[in-house]
Design an enzyme around this catalytic site. Structure first.
Site, short mmCIF file in Angstrom:
data_model
loop_
_atom_site.label_atom_id
_atom_site.label_comp_id
_atom_site.label_asym_id
_atom_site.label_seq_id
_atom_site.Cartn_x
_atom_site.Cartn_y
_atom_site.Cartn_z
N PHE A 1 -17.07 53.18 91.74
CA PHE A 1 -16.13 52.12 91.79
C PHE A 1 -14.57 52.51 90.96
O PHE A 1 -13.71 52.17 91.51
CB PHE A 1 -16.67 50.81 91.40
N ARG B 1 12.88 44.42 95.00
CA ARG B 1 12.34 44.30 93.70
C ARG B 1 12.69 45.74 93.00
O ARG B 1 12.56 46.52 93.71
CB ARG B 1 10.74 44.06 94.00
N TYR C 1 4.86 45.98 81.25
CA TYR C 1 4.65 45.35 82.41
C TYR C 1 3.57 45.88 83.25
O TYR C 1 2.83 45.20 83.72
CB TYR C 1 5.95 45.79 83.28
N ARG D 1 5.60 55.68 94.20
CA ARG D 1 5.47 55.73 95.55
C ARG D 1 6.12 54.71 96.45
O ARG D 1 6.74 55.18 97.18
CB ARG D 1 3.97 55.91 96.05
#
Length: 418
Positions: free
Chosen positions: A289, A229, A172, A219
């Site tokens: 980044f 969910r 997932y 978290r």
């Protein structure tokens, strides 16, 4: 004055906040020249700011051509994710929509006007996004369309089933985040700012995404529960409770924390891949980044480890802490030192009675060896007393200013939406 005391207790974070406010942040996140953009790109960057301020800030680190490609990549995936998240769309409509979403990139007039999600503008004005997608170089288009295709198929697969095994948890997370890491890596290589191997080594790129996604899932336990969910793997939580929601009950707080610690231990196994990936990067803008979200993630896991507050409210890192991480994470040695610092923080908190304690300590030993092969901790905290005293004095004089202006730095601490 309580807030002043908090700042004075962490002078290094205070110093970096001040430095960030006074222009130091431009070194890692230079401002974007909006006037140089086409009308369509200006609209896209506006949507980027509206849907993910944290990402909009970090993307400034990238060089121009790659920056635009990554902006469009994000908006396309944000539109796809908005479809997945919209519980008002019935499955008969949603499943084929997710699987076909990549084809909408080549349909100039396609849009979706019935979403009830907060980010619905990316679906309602999808023609602007798809136009800018088609304006990109073909090498970028091919990557974005391919990742969109694979992600849509993966999202459709998990719509009607929950995450049961740890293997399915990895699968997932691969669909919703690992593919993002793979796509970004291919964009980096396509831009020729990075070597071909960066885009070809999908295992490392996947780990970059999995580490971030697992951190968010751990978290956000309570928030996801309130939204109905569930993303924690049943294989793990079922050893601690009959239902995942039971972990939020006060009487189950001890086993809830043990369950979370086991998942954090699982996430820590991605750090060696993260360090190997970052060590390959050559371009400074690409390094910034990629590195900033990773150091934010390890700091977040350290804050969550063995922390009951995860099941009671929100756990996030401090503003000054976030800015310090952003300012520091500009080279691989600094990132290794940051990783060392936070895994050591976790190590010190490992309870001897925790069922995962041995596994947690073992992976931390591995990370410790990889982070500091010479066994000497890199120093990131040595400042002269006079230097720190000046910062503290300045803090006392300007704490109200910081209170009003620190909102910008908070944006980089918020949960990464992707």
């Amino acid at each position: 004055m309580e807030r002043v005391g908090q700042w004075l207790g962490r002078p290094r974070e205070l110093y970096n906040l001040l430095r960030f406010k006074l222009g130091g942040g431009a070194a890692v996140m230079p401002p974007l020249d909006q006037d140089a953009l086409s009308d369509g790109l200006q609209t896209c960057y506006r949507y980027l700011n509206q849907t993910s301020r944290s990402f909009a800030a970090v993307i400034r680190a990238l060089d121009e051509e790659l920056r635009h490609a990554v902006c469009i990549f994000y908006l396309v995936l944000r539109a796809l994710d908005t479809v997945e998240d919209d519980m008002t769309i019935n499955l008969d409509t949603k499943v084929p929509m997710l699987r076909d979403f990549h084809s909408y990139l080549y349909q100039p007039d396609w849009r979706y006007m019935e979403s009830k999600e907060k980010d619905k503008q990316v679906l309602e004005d999808f023609p602007t996004i798809s136009l800018e997608f088609r304006n990109l170089a073909k090498v970028y288009q091919d990557v974005i369309a391919d990742i969109c295709h694979k992600m849509g198929a993966g999202m459709a697969e998990f719509l009607e089933k929950k995450v049961d095994t740890q293997h399915e948890w990895d699968k997932y997370c691969h669909y919703v985040a690992g593919l993002v890491g793979i796509g970004l890596s291919r964009l980096f290589s396509a831009s020729e700012l990075e070597d071909v191997i960066v885009g070809q080594d999908t295992e490392l790129a996947n780990s970059m995404g999995l580490f971030l996604q697992k951190t968010n899932i751990i978290r956000d336990y309570l928030e996801d529960q309130l939204d109905g969910r569930e993303f924690w793997p049943r294989e793990v939580w079922s050893r601690y409770a009959k239902k995942l929601s039971d972990l939020a009950k006060p009487e189950n707080i001890d086993v809830a924390v043990q369950c979370m610690n086991e998942l954090i231990t699982n996430a820590l196994h991605h750090i060696p891949d993260v360090l190997t990936y970052l060590s390959r990067l050559k371009n400074q803008s690409v390094f910034n980044f990629c590195a900033i979200p990773q150091v934010m993630a390890i700091a977040t896991l350290a804050a969550c480890y063995n922390n009951k507050q995860v099941f009671r409210g929100v756990v996030k890192i401090r503003k000054g802490q976030a800015v310090t991480l952003m300012m520091d994470a500009t080279n691989i040695q600094a990132v290794k030192a940051i990783m060392y610092q936070y895994v050591e923080e976790i190590y010190r908190k490992v309870p001897s009675t925790d069922p995962s304690s041995n596994k947690t300590q073992q992976i931390i030993v591995s990370i410790r060896t990889m982070s500091l092969p010479n066994g000497v901790e890199a120093s990131r905290n040595h400042y002269s007393p006079i230097y720190l005293s000046c910062a503290m004095l300045l803090a006392a004089l300007s704490w109200q200013y910081l209170s009003a202006m620190s909102k910008a730095s908070e944006e980089y601490v918020q949960a990464s939406e992707n």
